[in-house]
Enzyme design. Structure first.
Site, short mmCIF file in Angstrom:
data_model
loop_
_atom_site.label_atom_id
_atom_site.label_comp_id
_atom_site.label_asym_id
_atom_site.label_seq_id
_atom_site.Cartn_x
_atom_site.Cartn_y
_atom_site.Cartn_z
N TRP A 127 0.87 -1.19 0.00
CA TRP A 127 0.00 0.00 0.00
C TRP A 127 0.90 1.23 0.00
CZ3 TRP A 127 -2.14 2.80 4.72
CH2 TRP A 127 -3.17 3.68 4.36
N ASP A 208 -0.70 -6.14 8.92
CA ASP A 208 -1.72 -5.17 8.54
C ASP A 208 -2.94 -5.97 8.10
OD1 ASP A 208 -3.32 -3.19 7.50
OD2 ASP A 208 -1.79 -2.32 6.18
N ALA A 210 -6.54 -5.19 7.18
CA ALA A 210 -7.50 -4.11 6.90
C ALA A 210 -8.77 -4.64 6.22
CB ALA A 210 -6.85 -3.05 6.03
N LYS A 243 -13.44 -1.10 6.56
CA LYS A 243 -14.01 -1.86 5.45
C LYS A 243 -15.05 -2.87 5.94
CE LYS A 243 -10.61 0.19 3.26
NZ LYS A 243 -9.31 0.67 3.43
C1 LMR Z 1 -6.96 2.02 -0.59
O1 LMR Z 1 -5.90 1.39 -0.64
O2 LMR Z 1 -7.54 2.44 -1.60
C2 LMR Z 1 -7.61 2.25 0.75
O3 LMR Z 1 -6.83 1.71 1.76
C3 LMR Z 1 -7.94 3.67 0.96
C4 LMR Z 1 -6.75 4.55 1.16
O4 LMR Z 1 -6.78 5.30 2.14
O5 LMR Z 1 -5.83 4.54 0.35
#
Ligand code: LMR
Length: 394
Positions: A127, A208, A210, A243
């Site tokens: 991410w 993590d 999520a 989520k």
């Molecule tokens: C994403 O990866 O799109 C989500 O986790 C939202 C974000 O805050 O980036």
């Protein structure tokens, strides 16, 4: 002072939200930010959340501060949800944080306090905000190999090979389920092998998690985290309720820290509380309270689980449909991995130029690395995406 500031780099995912909004075409499709949408494009408030809010409105008698950790009942409920009986809960400290991102930030803060020279290892890719926060905090960061771009699956041998470089005291960030951005996940056996390596190296895992409940099911998605908890002496877990409870804007998350023994927990918990105080004092309560109410009420919990399961199965159905449609339209099995990936995202392996072309020609918005949000599709738009991919991707 303010006139010395330089513009900051835009977050790629949030930038895409703005670009999509500005596109005047009414045929446009948003496959960008990781927010669940139903078939008509709404992000609904879950039934159990609405019911809990109603109860809260009727019964809450004060808005005074809770505790620095957040209400301890929230930490207890999150430990049960994520860890279940895999570990003695007395070994696990927990704080409420503003969303999963807040938990990630606090985990890095903890690392900075305990071992500022240590390196945080992140998957390639991960991410983007993991990397952005680490850079902003001035922490050492190394990537470990993860995704094989040719097959769009995990390259586990390469991953283990790069993790050989991990030093004692380093932190290895793992995605507990539903890897963001690729959708490609380790098997339970592979997680076990990673855990053995971390024990050998004396490194700490930061999991993590999520998207628990968006992959193979609420319990199945926690299986890797629970396995790690049984194998590792210490670990951190950053959980998000954005989520799976659909409460994105309430900012409800939890950082859990598992110490080697229950005797160590008091100092660990005190340090977590201290970090909350330094960064924002008391964490937000509303979302965390709703989650606690739902998880502690049999009727609300059953309804939440049923709705979450509908959401999960809906996304799985879209995956199957997309894989089949791509098979038909490209006359190949090249994209079959879409049905194997899990969670909200798949990285489909288009080049940045192809992603731009698809945006321009078809008004379909995915992140530049070709990550698409499955939940942004519906039965009618799946064939449109398949056409765009088949026509554009070499
Ligand atoms: C994403 O990866 O799109 C989500 O986790 C939202 C974000 O805050 O980036």
């Amino acid at each position: 002072m303010l006139n010395t500031l330089k513009p900051q780099p835009a977050d790629k995912i949030l930038e895409l939200m703005a670009l999509y909004r500005e596109d005047p075409r009414d045929t446009k499709i948003d496959l960008g930010v990781g927010v669940y949408k139903d078939a008509s494009g709404n992000t609904p408030i879950m039934r159990a959340v609405k019911a809990a809010e109603k109860q809260l409105w009727a019964n809450e008698t004060t808005k005074s501060y809770t505790a620095l950790s957040g209400d301890p009942a929230f930490g207890a409920a999150m430990k049960s949800l994520v860890l279940a009986g895999s570990v003695d809960h007395a070994r696990v400290g927990a704080i409420a944080t503003p969303g999963g991102t807040g938990a990630i930030r606090q985990a890095f803060e903890l690392m900075k306090l305990a071992n500022p020279e240590g390196t945080v290892w992140t998957s390639n890719p991960t991410w983007p905000n993991h990397l952005s926060i680490l850079k902003f905090m001035g922490m050492n960061n190394k990537e470990y190999a993860y995704f094989d771009a040719a097959t769009c699956t995990v390259d586990f041998d390469a991953m283990m090979d790069s993790l050989k470089g991990v030093q004692a005291g380093d932190m290895v960030l793992l995605h507990g389920c539903c890897h963001n951005p690729t959708g490609a996940n380790l098997t339970l056996d592979q997680f076990g092998a990673v855990a053995d390596l971390l024990v050998e190296k004396g490194a700490i895992a930061l999991v993590d998690i999520a998207y628990q409940g968006f992959g193979d099911g609420l319990e199945e998605d926690a299986a890797a985290t629970r396995l790690l908890a049984t194998k590792l002496p210490e670990m951190l877990i950053a959980a998000s309720c954005s989520k799976n409870f659909g409460i994105y804007r309430e900012r409800a998350g939890c950082l859990m820290a598992m110490s080697e023994t229950a005797e160590n927990t008091a100092v660990t918990q005190g340090t977590l509380n201290f970090l909350n105080r330094q960064n924002y004092s008391f964490p937000p309560d509303h979302g965390a309270r709703l989650v606690t109410m739902i998880l502690n009420d049999e009727v609300l919990k059953a309804d939440w689980m049923a709705e979450l399961e509908e959401v999960r199965l809906g996304m799985l159905g879209l995956r199957t449909q997309l894989a089949e449609e791509l098979r038909k339209q490209t006359n190949s099995d090249r994209f079959d991995f879409v049905a194997q990936h899990r969670g909200m995202f798949s990285r489909i392996g288009a080049t940045p130029e192809e992603v731009m072309q698809i945006r321009k020609d078809f008004g379909i918005y995915m992140v530049g690395d070709s990550r698409l949000n499955i939940a942004g599709l519906n039965a009618d738009t799946v064939p449109l995406l398949a056409t765009a991919v088949a026509k554009t991707c070499k």
